[in-house]
Design an enzyme around this catalytic site. Structure first.
Site, PDB file in Angstrom:
ATOM      1  N   ASP A  54       8.809   9.218 -21.702  1.00 15.72           N
ATOM      2  CA  ASP A  54       8.731   9.699 -22.462  1.00 15.72           C
ATOM      3  C   ASP A  54       9.499  10.447 -20.750  1.00 15.72           C
ATOM      4  O   ASP A  54       9.493  10.391 -20.021  1.00 15.72           O
ATOM      5  CB  ASP A  54       7.202   9.991 -21.691  1.00 15.72           C
ATOM      6  CG  ASP A  54       6.790  11.332 -22.135  1.00 15.72           C
ATOM      7  OD1 ASP A  54       7.027  12.214 -23.729  1.00 15.72           O
ATOM      8  OD2 ASP A  54       6.554  12.791 -21.602  1.00 15.72           O
ATOM      9  N   GLU A 107      12.954  -9.307 -13.059  1.00 16.08           N
ATOM     10  CA  GLU A 107      11.916 -10.239 -12.232  1.00 16.08           C
ATOM     11  C   GLU A 107      11.647 -11.149 -13.148  1.00 16.08           C
ATOM     12  O   GLU A 107      11.403 -12.176 -12.965  1.00 16.08           O
ATOM     13  CB  GLU A 107      11.409  -8.908 -11.130  1.00 16.08           C
ATOM     14  CG  GLU A 107      10.942 -10.447 -10.231  1.00 16.08           C
ATOM     15  CD  GLU A 107       9.862  -8.929  -9.535  1.00 16.08           C
ATOM     16  OE1 GLU A 107       8.614  -9.053  -9.983  1.00 16.08           O
ATOM     17  OE2 GLU A 107      10.359  -8.606  -9.178  1.00 16.08           O
TER      18      GLU A 107
END
Ligand code: NOJ
Length: 589
Positions: free
Chosen positions: A237, A286
């Site tokens: 957002d 990751e």
């Protein structure tokens, strides 16, 4: 996700005593780490999708119960607007606790069940992340106010003394996007009027100070929390708003609204945001490294294949600036608001399509296409507005014209290379509700008045599932915003199996999109010669023709008619394409 990390279990046990549901369902689609490049992503606005407990408000269990509908519709992923703990000052975009589900939507257990069931049906789940601001009921902010000036927690937001002899004037001239000043003055613990804090949106949405390291640490931890819950991505957002220009300089212009979206502002699209996204990308990478290469893991958990993504809600002055957010080491996708803001006009559409594809090519990101969302006038209403009214103004307009154009626009969007976003209810051809009585409105922008008309409630009315029943099957009670009379025939039930219905058009389009290898893939279109006001392009063995004019046109019949948003007549190698109609052809022999 067979075993839940301990901290999630702990958080869950605070909300629910029951154990998570067993994961029984079996995936129905082939896994692909780059699934998002041509994905169709369906936006669920949880308040208005389905209500499982009859309280008039949609909830996660309601969404879960309707997942088979979304699977059958043929979308690849579901993006859920916020369902976190929130006082709902801005319909959930004011988050008090980023790791909890608001009781009005359910619990973390419900979120877990939803994610599991979605994966079982071959659907990905993208959640909304709100990093520009929190709620004023967030623990940090409450303590910052309670501890008074000098509190270290005030440094995590933008607190400033006011201007004027007694600090009675806001620290700068910025305005809230929802109208009024972007600053609110707090009452200090001793009862005196004190410092001001910055809120680019409602006063209940204080902006974080992203220069403070604790803010970054906290959000990377929130990312991990939801990644561990099994989500497939995040919609960010106000992705363009996190970093403010040093010193928070005055704008000096008093027509901020005209500048918004057209200019780089001291609070939007600052260079510093990109460093944040590079850091976030390393978190996702990751997980990708941990989860292995593309393809199902040995335990068949196909969604854990490194295909997790970020999509930016970044309102920038140009599509070229939007492309900065999707450089290879940043986010995966960004909404194409330039496309959303384009009129139903062949020349303008062609220009924005070309510009988008050109802007995305150098960074290697897929283009995205979107026509509606929970902040703008639904396109079935917008396209009947006179040109130039923008995305916020709602007029009742000519419903038939709006729907005809909306259907044509949707087929055009779904023929373009890249990923497309569908807002719940557009597959039903829902119009905006333009006559909501003032007393039922909830949009804070409406109450703060200025600038944009703040009528976003009109596109948030709960969707009709059945012809009968209270709230047309949305739930067993009422609905938090009243649905208009006459929505029975727009319901999923009424449109299912009805030849030519908008729902069946979307279902067919998404089926063809899956079957046609050329649709969605690639990064370019080959324009074909076409009459004025008509767009025609080829993509491999596929041709799309969109007539944006108010008159029927004659074009070549390019091959086998796959799908059309209106009645197309073919004679002797030619096709008569009605006004405001899009046609899909296959040229394969
Ligand atoms: C964009 C969201 O889509 C909108 O609904 C919200 O009001 C603002 N950001 C503030 O969070």
């Amino acid at each position: 996700m067979t075993s839940l990390p301990l901290r999630i279990k702990d958080a869950m046990s605070q909300q629910h005593s029951a154990a998570p549901a067993p994961h029984t369902a079996v995936a129905t689609v082939a896994p692909r780490g780059d699934w998002w490049r041509d994905a169709v992503i369906y936006q669920v606005y949880p308040r208005s999708f389905a209500d499982s407990n009859g309280d008039g408000m949609g909830d996660l269990e309601g969404v879960r119960s309707r997942l088979p509908y979304l699977r059958d519709l043929g979308v690849d992923a579901v993006w859920l607007s916020p369902f976190y703990a929130s006082p709902q000052a801005d319909a959930g975009y004011d988050v008090a606790d980023y790791r909890a589900v608001d009781p009005m939507f359910g619990s973390l257990l419900d979120a877990d069940a939803l994610i599991r069931d979605a994966h079982g049906l071959g659907l990905r789940i993208i959640v909304d992340l709100v990093p520009n601001h929190s709620s004023d009921q967030h623990e940090w902010f409450k303590r910052a106010v309670a501890e008074g000036p000098g509190s270290p927690l005030r440094e995590r937001y933008h607190f400033r003394p006011g201007k004027g002899a007694h600090g009675e004037l806001p620290p700068n001239d910025w305005e809230s996007i929802f109208g009024g000043p972007a600053w609110t003055r707090v009452t200090e613990p001793d009862g005196t009027p004190g410092e001001w804090y910055l809120h680019l949106f409602a006063p209940e949405q204080p902006d974080f100070n992203w220069d403070h390291p604790a803010v970054g640490d906290e959000f990377r931890s929130i990312l991990r929390f939801w990644l561990d819950m099994g989500v497939d991505g995040f919609r960010i957002d106000v992705a363009h708003g996190l970093v403010k220009a040093p010193g928070l300089p005055d704008l000096g212009a008093h027509d901020q609204l005209k500048l918004l979206g057209n200019d780089v502002m001291p609070f939007f699209d600052q260079e510093g945001v990109h460093e944040i996204y590079r850091q976030w990308r390393t978190v996702l990478d990751e997980y990708a490294a941990k989860e292995g290469p593309e393809g199902p893991s040995s335990e068949g958990r196909w969604w854990e294949t490194g295909g997790r993504i970020f999509v930016a809600e970044a309102w920038t002055p140009t599509i070229e600036r939007t492309a900065h957010y999707v450089r290879p080491d940043e986010l995966h996708q960004a909404f194409n608001f330039q496309y959303l803001s384009t009129a139903w006009d062949a020349a303008e559409l062609r220009e924005v399509i070309d510009r988008t594809l050109e802007a995305m090519r150098p960074v290697g990101a897929p283009a995205t296409w979107v026509l509606s969302n929970h902040d703008v006038t639904r396109h079935a209403t917008r396209f009947a507005n006179p040109p130039g009214l923008g995305t916020q103004i709602r007029l009742a307009g000519d419903r038939e014209l709006g729907l005809r154009r909306a259907r044509a626009a949707s087929l055009l969007m779904l023929a373009l290379p890249g990923s497309a976003y569908v807002y719940q209810g557009e597959e039903l051809g829902l119009p905006d509700v333009v006559d909501l009585p003032d007393e039922v409105r909830q949009d804070p922008a409406y109450f703060r008045g200025a600038g944009q008309d703040g009528f976003r409630d009109g596109c948030r009315v709960p969707i009709p599932w059945t012809r009968e029943g209270s709230s047309y099957g949305f739930g067993s009670g009422g609905s938090w915003l009243p649905q208009p009379a006459g929505w029975a025939e727009l319901s999923v039930e009424a449109q299912t199996g009805r030849a030519g219905s908008t729902l069946e058009l979307y279902r067919a389009a998404l089926r063809v999109r899956r079957e046609q290898p050329d649709l969605g893939a690639g990064d370019g279109v080959e324009w074909l010669t076409a009459p004025a006001g008509v767009l025609a392009f080829r993509r491999g063995e596929f041709v799309c023709v969109a007539n944006t004019t108010g008159e029927a046109v004659t074009t070549p019949a390019y091959g086998r008619l796959l799908l059309a948003s209106g009645e197309v007549a073919e004679t002797g190698g030619e096709a008569k394409v009605p006004a405001d109609t899009t046609v899909w052809w296959s040229t394969a022999r």
